[in-house]
Design a protein around this motif. Structure first.
Motif, mmCIF file in Angstrom:
data_model
loop_
_atom_site.group_PDB
_atom_site.id
_atom_site.type_symbol
_atom_site.label_atom_id
_atom_site.label_comp_id
_atom_site.label_asym_id
_atom_site.label_seq_id
_atom_site.Cartn_x
_atom_site.Cartn_y
_atom_site.Cartn_z
ATOM 1 N N LYS A 113 39.954 -14.167 8.195
ATOM 2 C CA LYS A 113 41.190 -14.948 7.990
ATOM 3 C C LYS A 113 41.145 -16.230 8.820
ATOM 4 C CE LYS A 113 44.148 -10.959 6.923
ATOM 5 N NZ LYS A 113 45.282 -10.129 7.354
ATOM 6 N N ALA A 114 40.629 -16.112 10.041
ATOM 7 C CA ALA A 114 40.524 -17.308 10.879
ATOM 8 C C ALA A 114 39.511 -18.300 10.301
ATOM 9 C CB ALA A 114 40.125 -16.912 12.308
ATOM 10 N N LEU A 115 38.362 -17.750 9.854
ATOM 11 C CA LEU A 115 37.331 -18.627 9.304
ATOM 12 C C LEU A 115 37.795 -19.268 8.001
ATOM 13 C CD1 LEU A 115 34.091 -16.524 9.988
ATOM 14 C CD2 LEU A 115 35.030 -18.421 11.313
ATOM 15 N N ASP A 116 38.555 -18.505 7.176
ATOM 16 C CA ASP A 116 39.101 -19.093 5.937
ATOM 17 C C ASP A 116 40.060 -20.234 6.252
ATOM 18 O OD1 ASP A 116 37.633 -17.397 4.395
ATOM 19 O OD2 ASP A 116 39.255 -15.953 4.068
ATOM 20 N N PHE A 117 40.876 -20.050 7.285
ATOM 21 C CA PHE A 117 41.821 -21.112 7.679
ATOM 22 C C PHE A 117 41.059 -22.382 8.094
ATOM 23 C CE2 PHE A 117 44.275 -23.374 10.911
ATOM 24 C CZ PHE A 117 45.464 -23.588 10.232
ATOM 25 N N ILE A 118 39.970 -22.170 8.856
ATOM 26 C CA ILE A 118 39.161 -23.328 9.266
ATOM 27 C C ILE A 118 38.541 -23.997 8.047
ATOM 28 C CG2 ILE A 118 37.144 -24.060 10.599
ATOM 29 C CD1 ILE A 118 37.712 -21.706 12.494
ATOM 30 N N GLY A 136 29.868 -10.058 18.765
ATOM 31 C CA GLY A 136 29.796 -10.708 20.081
ATOM 32 C C GLY A 136 28.591 -11.599 20.240
ATOM 33 N N ASN A 137 28.120 -12.211 19.152
ATOM 34 C CA ASN A 137 26.997 -13.151 19.230
ATOM 35 C C ASN A 137 27.455 -14.411 19.968
ATOM 36 O OD1 ASN A 137 25.169 -15.337 18.530
ATOM 37 N ND2 ASN A 137 24.300 -13.973 16.962
ATOM 38 N N VAL A 138 26.882 -14.614 21.153
ATOM 39 C CA VAL A 138 27.347 -15.718 22.010
ATOM 40 C C VAL A 138 27.107 -17.075 21.332
ATOM 41 C CG1 VAL A 138 27.044 -16.869 24.234
ATOM 42 C CG2 VAL A 138 26.941 -14.377 24.088
ATOM 43 N N LYS A 139 25.913 -17.224 20.789
ATOM 44 C CA LYS A 139 25.577 -18.518 20.194
ATOM 45 C C LYS A 139 26.506 -18.851 19.031
ATOM 46 C CE LYS A 139 21.648 -20.970 18.097
ATOM 47 N NZ LYS A 139 22.233 -21.129 16.757
ATOM 48 N N MET A 140 26.777 -17.863 18.146
ATOM 49 C CA MET A 140 27.635 -18.103 17.000
ATOM 50 C C MET A 140 29.092 -18.288 17.424
ATOM 51 S SD MET A 140 25.663 -18.415 14.604
ATOM 52 C CE MET A 140 23.891 -18.163 14.430
ATOM 53 N N THR A 141 29.509 -17.547 18.449
ATOM 54 C CA THR A 141 30.896 -17.713 18.919
ATOM 55 C C THR A 141 31.102 -19.118 19.495
ATOM 56 O OG1 THR A 141 31.035 -15.344 19.425
ATOM 57 C CG2 THR A 141 32.666 -16.817 20.464
ATOM 58 N N LEU A 142 30.142 -19.573 20.315
ATOM 59 C CA LEU A 142 30.248 -20.929 20.857
ATOM 60 C C LEU A 142 30.222 -21.969 19.737
ATOM 61 C CD1 LEU A 142 27.923 -20.667 23.995
ATOM 62 C CD2 LEU A 142 30.435 -20.709 23.948
ATOM 63 N N GLY A 143 29.385 -21.732 18.714
ATOM 64 C CA GLY A 143 29.347 -22.666 17.581
ATOM 65 C C GLY A 143 30.668 -22.716 16.849
ATOM 66 N N MET A 144 31.299 -21.538 16.681
ATOM 67 C CA MET A 144 32.598 -21.507 15.997
ATOM 68 C C MET A 144 33.644 -22.283 16.802
ATOM 69 S SD MET A 144 35.045 -18.237 15.224
ATOM 70 C CE MET A 144 35.243 -18.016 16.994
ATOM 71 N N ILE A 145 33.690 -22.026 18.129
ATOM 72 C CA ILE A 145 34.685 -22.726 18.967
ATOM 73 C C ILE A 145 34.415 -24.228 18.947
ATOM 74 C CG2 ILE A 145 35.605 -22.975 21.293
ATOM 75 C CD1 ILE A 145 36.363 -20.391 19.856
ATOM 76 N N TRP A 146 33.162 -24.642 18.976
ATOM 77 C CA TRP A 146 32.830 -26.077 18.918
ATOM 78 C C TRP A 146 33.323 -26.700 17.603
ATOM 79 C CZ3 TRP A 146 32.308 -30.321 21.119
ATOM 80 C CH2 TRP A 146 31.653 -31.418 20.549
ATOM 81 N N THR A 147 33.181 -25.923 16.492
ATOM 82 C CA THR A 147 33.686 -26.414 15.206
ATOM 83 C C THR A 147 35.199 -26.609 15.265
ATOM 84 O OG1 THR A 147 31.907 -25.265 14.036
ATOM 85 C CG2 THR A 147 33.843 -25.920 12.742
ATOM 86 N N ILE A 148 35.902 -25.647 15.906
ATOM 87 C CA ILE A 148 37.366 -25.769 16.033
ATOM 88 C C ILE A 148 37.715 -26.982 16.889
ATOM 89 C CG2 ILE A 148 39.428 -24.660 16.999
ATOM 90 C CD1 ILE A 148 38.135 -21.955 16.246
ATOM 91 N N ILE A 149 36.973 -27.176 17.977
ATOM 92 C CA ILE A 149 37.248 -28.340 18.848
ATOM 93 C C ILE A 149 37.042 -29.644 18.083
ATOM 94 C CG2 ILE A 149 36.432 -29.602 20.888
ATOM 95 C CD1 ILE A 149 35.759 -26.859 22.131
ATOM 96 N N ARG A 151 37.222 -30.123 14.857
ATOM 97 C CA ARG A 151 38.238 -30.344 13.809
ATOM 98 C C ARG A 151 39.604 -30.698 14.380
ATOM 99 N NH1 ARG A 151 41.867 -31.479 11.567
ATOM 100 N NH2 ARG A 151 42.668 -30.927 9.492
ATOM 101 N N PHE A 152 40.023 -30.038 15.444
ATOM 102 C CA PHE A 152 41.412 -30.196 15.881
ATOM 103 C C PHE A 152 41.575 -31.099 17.111
ATOM 104 C CE2 PHE A 152 41.385 -26.207 13.491
ATOM 105 C CZ PHE A 152 42.432 -26.422 12.618
ATOM 106 N N ALA A 153 40.481 -31.396 17.822
ATOM 107 C CA ALA A 153 40.628 -32.221 19.034
ATOM 108 C C ALA A 153 39.931 -33.574 18.937
ATOM 109 C CB ALA A 153 40.085 -31.461 20.249
ATOM 110 N N ILE A 154 38.937 -33.677 18.040
ATOM 111 C CA ILE A 154 38.118 -34.901 18.025
ATOM 112 C C ILE A 154 38.182 -35.622 16.690
ATOM 113 C CG2 ILE A 154 35.760 -35.793 18.312
ATOM 114 C CD1 ILE A 154 35.219 -33.533 20.246
ATOM 115 N N GLN A 155 38.327 -34.858 15.587
ATOM 116 C CA GLN A 155 38.208 -35.471 14.261
ATOM 117 C C GLN A 155 39.195 -36.617 14.053
ATOM 118 O OE1 GLN A 155 38.273 -32.798 10.922
ATOM 119 N NE2 GLN A 155 39.060 -34.347 9.541
#
Length: 901
Positions: A113-118, A136-149, A151-155
């Motif tokens: 649901k979160a990924l669909d919203f993004i 709990g894949n660290v690399k993928m979790t960090l990538g997801m958070i970077w995508t959110i940043i 989209r919502f903080a830099i775009q």
């Protein structure tokens, strides 16, 4: 069965991921290169550590608004609940209701649901699936958070038409540009020494950091100082460790960008204020420039009107001078005025009209009301004063020439009066004594008869001089009528002559009566003496008249007049043989007297008793007449030569004038055609017009040469010219109109360029407007033709036409100019700053207050524009007013409602 279920579930999940990827294929991939997290590669351990800390702090800075936080970024997002909560906080939107179950499928559904919203926000998640987050894949979790940043903080960051990463980098470069030792080129090594972070804070909050005390060789202190100040005063959590950044060869770019984006959003209010300040500065700069142009116009108009005011009385002064030299000096002063003083004023008047038109165009382009000059300084007032000046100037020149002619006539008459008066006074000298003597009382009869005859001869002589006395009186009367300055002395001399003439007449009559009484007692008369006296007297008078005529002054103005005098002189010379016969006959009488006296042995008692004229005097005067004739010939020939020279000057002037006059007329017609035709761009037309203007200016030496020829004509006192219909005055006016017309035409094209550039009108649009306007401009820009022009451009309806006519023809004159048409079309197709926009900008600087303080203006605006506002803003009188509050709303309205604050 459990294994099969798990295998079926995994297949379903992979199928769902494939469907989502297919659905997102058409969605804009935001910074795909940045999102490409390759599941087969590992992060640099130092970068991973920096990202963990930065991303965790960034997430908590938003989650704390919901009263929670995370401690371990890969563990706390596994169930998807805090991930969904984070998205709701940063987006301000509600996500679907999460599943509260503890099973893996519930967690995967929540993460999806979160990924669909993004994904619905236009972001394509590359290589990131819900299973990796739940596992709990660290690399993928960090990538997801970077995508959110991203989209919502830099775009949404945008600076000078750049966005996202480039916009954020440009913002950092602009803000840190003034600081020494800071050169931001990227989001990694440019930040290692900490000076860039401190520069960002000091640029917006200088009171928080003493930048001059920071040292480039102490990066740890610099970084910790910036992190601590940001956390304490700017509410930006500490997302990085100074030691990690310094100890890494190349700090993690994503961590730095995330942290820097927090500074951008923290200072976004200041950014809005800066934008608002820029808008206000732009509006104020336009207003200040317009005010400066208005002041220049007022000063130039005042100076020109003052010069006209001083000059008109001088031109209207018709007080005549007494002498020719003084009047000629006045004429020379007038020539200097036409050659030296007036031409610069013609240029000033033309420049004044150009400045006025340019100012009105700028006011229209900046959505300001039209400029209304102060009373008495309108362009129409200046044109009216100029018209009066030219009227006085024309009358003044005509008066000067008439006065010179009058003085020339007076000088001629005065000299003629003096000559005739001197001749008459010389003749009358001793006549009173002669007429009053009593010589006849002791004379013999023959002597008395001789005295009587002599008196008769005198009377004949007296009658002959009557004409001269009448001429003297007539000349004196004419001098009086022409207002001769020395009329009193002329009148006194004339009166003396007339009085003496009356006395001579009375004495003549008295002497005749006495002689006639004595004649009865005397008988002897010498007939020959008498005949000599009678013939000698008129001949002597004729010779005196001839000498007087031969010495008489003359004045002529053309060849015909001098040729008339030459003809008359030739006629006079033709009478000389007959006159010589008369002289010989008179001398023969005297010879006969001598012969008879000698023959009869008579001793003559002196000269002829009947006349004082002697044969010697007759011969002497005849010799003088014969000498004066060739002198008169020479004087007439010299005058003929002068008149021929004058005729040459007339022809020389006429030859040039007959070329220049049609040339000026032709150029005026060509300018009229150029202003209507549309050949090339406005710049091409402007270049062509300037070249055309230069060709006209290069023609000026011909005008100056003609002025020189005209001056020679005036110096020769030539007042007519039958060889040309053009006068210098006519050509001067035509030349000045030609220069003014080409200057106005150039100014019209410049204003069209100004309108085009300021309003963003393309060359094609302008060409279309001009073509439509010229096509329907059949009856001197009549309103009906303009209506047809509007219909051709897509406007229709009587109400729409009435609205447009109210804009382009506010005075209801029934005519529309092309400039008014262009202003309307540009206003229809472009936007300008409005009073509401300026008020909104001031409101931002004032922090949403209804007033603003002087301190806020000085902090947000450049010094000169801040003081400009402070000096013109009225005190704020609202209920929430504080001491020193200023009313920016009324000021902003005044910028668009009044031309003079």
């Amino acid at each position: 069965r459990s294994f099969n279920n798990r295998r079926g579930f995994g297949e379903r999940q992979r199928s769902l991921r494939a469907m989502r990827q297919a659905r997102y294929t058409s969605v804009y991939v935001y910074m795909e290169q940045e999102n490409d997290w390759d599941r087969d590669l590992l992060l640099d351990p130092a970068w991973e550590k920096q990202q963990r800390k930065t991303f965790t702090a960034w997430c908590n800075s938003h989650l704390r608004k919901a009263g929670t936080q995370i401690d371990n970024i890969e563990e706390d997002f596994r169930d998807g609940l805090k991930l969904m909560l984070l998205l709701e906080v940063i987006s301000g939107e509600r996500l679907p209701k999460p599943e509260r179950g503890k099973m893996r499928v519930h967690k995967i559904n929540n993460v999806n649901k979160a990924l669909d919203f993004i994904g619905n926000k236009g972001v394509k998640l590359v290589s990131i699936g819900a299973e990796e987050i739940v596992d709990g894949n660290v690399k993928m979790t960090l990538g997801m958070i970077w995508t959110i940043i991203l989209r919502f903080a830099i775009q949404d960051i945008s600076v000078e038409e750049t966005s996202a990463k480039e916009g954020l980098l440009l913002w950092c470069q602009r803000k840190t540009a003034p600081y020494k030792n800071v050169n931001v080129q990227n989001f990694h090594i440019s930040w290692k020494d900490g000076l860039a972070f401190n520069a960002l804070i000091h640029r917006h909050r200088p009171e928080l950091i003493d930048y001059d005390k920071l040292r480039k060789d102490d990066p740890v202190t610099n970084l910790n100082n910036a992190f601590e100040v940001a956390e304490k005063y700017l509410d930006i959590p500490k997302m990085l460790d100074a030691e990690d950044i310094v100890g890494t060869l190349r700090p993690d770019e994503k961590a730095i960008m995330t942290y820097v984006s927090c500074f951008y959003h923290a200072f976004s209010g200041a950014q809005k204020a800066e934008t608002a300040a820029n808008r206000i500065c732009k509006v104020l700069a336009v207003n200040q420039e317009n005010e400066h142009l208005m002041e220049d116009y007022e000063k130039l108009a005042s100076d020109l009107l003052e010069w006209i005011r001083r000059t008109i009385p001088w031109l209207e002064n018709r007080a005549p001078e007494k002498t020719m030299a003084e009047m000629q000096q006045k004429l020379e002063d007038f020539r200097d005025y036409r050659r030296v003083h007036k031409p610069p004023k013609v240029q000033e008047k033309c420049q004044l009209e150009i400045n006025f038109n340019t100012l009105q165009t700028k006011l229209r382009l900046s959505n300001r009301p039209a400029f209304m000059p102060s009373e008495g300084r309108m362009v129409s007032d200046i044109n009216g004063a100029w018209h009066k000046l030219e009227g006085a100037e024309k009358g003044y020149e005509e008066w000067l020439l008439n006065e010179i002619r009058r003085l020339e006539r007076l000088d001629h008459l005065a000299e003629k009066f003096r000559q005739k008066a001197a001749i008459h006074e010389s003749w009358t000298d001793g006549k009173e004594a002669m007429l009053t003597q009593k010589d006849y009382e002791t004379a013999s009869l023959s002597e008395v008869k001789a005295l009587l005859r002599k008196h008769e001869a005198f009377e004949s002589d007296l009658a002959a001089h009557q004409d001269r006395v009448e001429q003297i009186a007539a000349i004196a009367q004419e001098l009086n009528e022409l207002d001769y300055y020395d009329s009193p002395s002329v009148n006194a001399r004339c009166q003396k002559i007339c009085d003496q003439w009356d006395i001579l007449g009375s004495l003549t009559q008295s002497r005749r009566e006495s002689l006639e009484r004595t004649e009865k007692q005397l008988e002897s008369i010498d007939e020959l003496y008498l005949e000599f006296a009678k013939r000698a007297a008129p001949f002597n008078n004729w010779m005196e008249g001839a000498m007087e005529d031969l010495q008489d002054m003359f004045i002529v103005h053309n060849i015909e007049e001098i040729q008339g005098l030459i003809t008359a002189h030739e006629q006079f010379k033709s009478t000389l043989p007959e006159a010589n016969k008369e002289r010989e006959a008179i001398q023969a009488i005297q010879a006969e007297v001598q012969k008879i006296a000698q023959y009869n042995g008579i001793k003559l008692a002196g000269n002829n008793p009947y006349t004082s004229i002697t044969p010697q005097s007759i011969d002497s005067k005849w010799e003088k007449v014969c000498k004066l004739v060739p002198q008169r010939d020479q004087a007439l020939q010299e005058e003929l030569t002068r008149q021929q020279s004058n005729d040459h000057l007339r022809r020389q002037f006429a030859n040039q004038a007959n070329i220049i006059g049609p040339w000026i007329q032709n150029k005026m017609e060509e300018i009229g055609r150029i202003s209507i035709e549309m050949n090339g761009t406005l710049e091409d037309q402007l270049t062509h017009l300037r070249q055309y203007e230069q060709s006209i200016i290069e023609y000026k030496p011909n005008i100056e040469k003609l002025e020189g020829d005209h001056q020679l004509i005036q110096e020769a006192l030539i007042f007519d010219n039958k060889y040309t219909p053009y006068t210098m005055e006519h050509l001067r006016v035509g030349w000045e109109q030609l220069l003014t017309t080409i200057a106005r035409t150039i100014n019209e094209i410049e204003n069209q360029i100004l309108t085009r550039d300021a309003k963003g009108i393309s060359q094609e649009q302008l060409h279309e407007y001009r073509t439509s306007f010229n096509h329907f401009d059949k009856v001197r820009r009549h309103a009906e033709e303009f209506k047809a022009c509007l219909i051709s451009l897509g406007y229709d309806g009587d109400a729409e036409f009435t609205r447009i006519m109210g804009i382009v023809d506010p005075n209801n004159s029934g005519a529309v100019t092309f400039q008014a048409f262009i202003d309307f079309m540009s206003r229809e197709t472009t936007d300008t700053d409005t009073a509401d926009q300026v008020i909104a900008s001031f409101k931002i600087l004032a922090g949403d207050k209804n007033y603003i303080t002087a301190e806020e203006l000085r902090r947000e605006l450049p010094p000169d524009q801040a003081e400009y506002c402070i000096a013109r803003m009225a005190p704020y009188a609202g209920p929430d007013a504080i001491p020193g509050a200023l009313d920016y709303m009324s000021f902003s309205t005044a910028l668009y409602g009044e031309s003079d604050l």
